[in-house]
Design an enzyme around this catalytic site. Structure first.
Site, PDB file in Angstrom:
ATOM      1  N   SER A   1      42.897  -0.152 -12.979  1.00  0.00           N
ATOM      2  CA  SER A   1      43.781   0.432 -14.005  1.00  0.00           C
ATOM      3  C   SER A   1      43.384   1.879 -14.318  1.00  0.00           C
ATOM      4  CB  SER A   1      43.809  -0.420 -15.278  1.00  0.00           C
ATOM      5  OG  SER A   1      42.601  -0.322 -15.972  1.00  0.00           O
ATOM      6  N   ASN A   2      42.110   2.209 -14.204  1.00  0.00           N
ATOM      7  CA  ASN A   2      41.715   3.614 -14.428  1.00  0.00           C
ATOM      8  C   ASN A   2      42.155   4.500 -13.262  1.00  0.00           C
ATOM      9  OD1 ASN A   2      40.134   4.186 -17.010  1.00  0.00           O
ATOM     10  ND2 ASN A   2      39.224   2.253 -16.308  1.00  0.00           N
TER      11      ASN A   2
ATOM     12  N   LEU B   1      25.278   0.508  -7.509  1.00  0.00           N
ATOM     13  CA  LEU B   1      24.604   1.812  -7.625  1.00  0.00           C
ATOM     14  C   LEU B   1      25.094   2.732  -6.509  1.00  0.00           C
ATOM     15  CD1 LEU B   1      20.769   1.410  -8.359  1.00  0.00           C
ATOM     16  CD2 LEU B   1      22.515   2.455  -9.813  1.00  0.00           C
TER      17      LEU B   1
ATOM     18  N   HIS C   1      32.354   4.271 -18.643  1.00  0.00           N
ATOM     19  CA  HIS C   1      31.701   3.052 -19.124  1.00  0.00           C
ATOM     20  C   HIS C   1      32.439   2.559 -20.368  1.00  0.00           C
ATOM     21  CE1 HIS C   1      28.432   0.209 -19.576  1.00  0.00           C
ATOM     22  NE2 HIS C   1      28.434   0.488 -20.868  1.00  0.00           N
TER      23      HIS C   1
ATOM     24  N   ASP D   1      24.005   4.032 -15.869  1.00  0.00           N
ATOM     25  CA  ASP D   1      24.443   4.467 -17.208  1.00  0.00           C
ATOM     26  C   ASP D   1      23.479   5.391 -17.951  1.00  0.00           C
ATOM     27  OD1 ASP D   1      26.679   2.801 -16.794  1.00  0.00           O
ATOM     28  OD2 ASP D   1      25.651   1.085 -17.661  1.00  0.00           O
TER      29      ASP D   1
ATOM     30  N   GLU E   1      40.086   4.342 -22.541  1.00  0.00           N
ATOM     31  CA  GLU E   1      39.603   4.777 -21.219  1.00  0.00           C
ATOM     32  C   GLU E   1      40.704   5.517 -20.471  1.00  0.00           C
ATOM     33  OE1 GLU E   1      37.494   1.972 -18.725  1.00  0.00           O
ATOM     34  OE2 GLU E   1      37.198   0.661 -20.428  1.00  0.00           O
TER      35      GLU E   1
HETATM   36  C1  GAR Z   1      36.707  -0.530 -16.890  1.00  0.00           C
HETATM   37  O1  GAR Z   1      36.756  -1.054 -18.184  1.00  0.00           O
HETATM   38  C2  GAR Z   1      35.459   0.309 -16.714  1.00  0.00           C
HETATM   39  O2  GAR Z   1      35.084   1.010 -17.846  1.00  0.00           O
HETATM   40  C3  GAR Z   1      34.439  -0.754 -16.395  1.00  0.00           C
HETATM   41  O3  GAR Z   1      35.107  -1.627 -15.513  1.00  0.00           O
HETATM   42  C4  GAR Z   1      36.490  -1.639 -15.865  1.00  0.00           C
HETATM   43  C5  GAR Z   1      37.289  -1.397 -14.621  1.00  0.00           C
HETATM   44  O4  GAR Z   1      38.644  -1.557 -14.878  1.00  0.00           O
HETATM   45  N1  GAR Z   1      33.249  -0.198 -15.822  1.00  0.00           N
HETATM   46  C6  GAR Z   1      32.055  -0.688 -16.070  1.00  0.00           C
HETATM   47  O5  GAR Z   1      31.866  -1.652 -16.786  1.00  0.00           O
HETATM   48  C7  GAR Z   1      30.924   0.088 -15.421  1.00  0.00           C
HETATM   49  N2  GAR Z   1      29.669  -0.245 -16.026  1.00  0.00           N
HETATM   50  P1  GAR Z   1      39.734  -0.974 -13.907  1.00  0.00           P
HETATM   51  O6  GAR Z   1      39.348  -1.444 -12.485  1.00  0.00           O
HETATM   52  O7  GAR Z   1      41.011  -1.597 -14.385  1.00  0.00           O
HETATM   53  O8  GAR Z   1      39.715   0.511 -14.010  1.00  0.00           O
END
Ligand code: GAR
Length: 201
Positions: free
Chosen positions: A12-13, A87, A104, A145, A174
């Site tokens: 989604s990001n 990582l 994050h 992080d 986000e």
């Molecule tokens: C997001 O909430 C991102 O912040 C998190 O994974 C999700 C991915 O969502 N990342 C972490 O937790 C990294 N430590 P997405 O695939 O829908 O963008």
């Protein structure tokens, strides 16, 4: 600015970056890289005609060295970790010094580190009884992080009933924060001043 986006799941990001109007003329996402052979984010990449690559040492995956060469060949300037849960290899961090950022889903330096991703983060925040949460975009270094914080946005969670509600509120943030930070990099407005990183408006 040519960008590679690293993902592990839903994407989604990635989608927020691809659909953010201000970024259309500023960036080009030229590669989407995952540790997974396939994932929802790859489907999004394919819809936009973006090349996808799976990185790993197992059979059928592309080695870290080869990914580094591919990114070089594609003239990638900048790397965004958008839900990438592994990582990043040291070699890549050294090649892209101060040019890899991660989003994050909490307010670092709290609720970060190994194993703190996705729903684990929101459950820990919920169990702590914290009244605010939010999203952090930070530089990527060799551990989880711990890189310098570039930007954060908060959200009130004082009335939530479960971790899922926190996740929903944070994800909305986000999707604003990550494109804004990428835009600031593309416009060369991110400055590293002695110990602090600032965004010039
Ligand atoms: C997001 O909430 C991102 O912040 C998190 O994974 C999700 C991915 O969502 N990342 C972490 O937790 C990294 N430590 P997405 O695939 O829908 O963008």
């Amino acid at each position: 600015m040519k960008i590679a986006v690293f993902v592990s799941g839903r994407g989604s990001n990635l989608s927020a970056l691809l659909n953010y109007p201000d970024l259309i003329n500023l960036i080009e996402i030229v590669a989407v890289v995952s540790d997974k052979i396939d994932c929802k984010a790859f489907e999004i990449a394919r819809e936009f005609g973006i090349n996808t690559f799976t990185m790993g040492e197992e059979n059928g995956k592309i080695s870290q060295n080869d990914i580094t060469s591919i990114l070089k060949k594609l003239e990638v300037d900048f790397v965004v970790l958008a839900g990438y849960l592994k990582l990043i290899p040291n070699e890549l961090i050294e090649k892209f010094e101060n040019k890899i950022v991660n989003i994050h889903p909490a307010l670092l330096p709290s609720f970060g580190g190994k194993g703190m991703y996705g729903s684990y983060v929101h459950r820990a925040v919920f169990n702590s009884s914290a009244k605010v949460s939010g999203a952090t975009v930070h530089m990527v270094d060799k551990t989880y992080d711990t890189g310098k914080i570039i930007a954060q946005k908060c959200v009130d969670i004082s009335d939530v009933k479960n971790p899922e509600e926190i996740a929903e509120r944070v994800l909305k943030i986000e999707h604003q924060l990550l494109p804004e930070v990428v835009k600031a990099f593309a416009e060369n407005r991110v400055k590293i001043e002695s110990e602090r990183i600032i965004i010039i408006n």
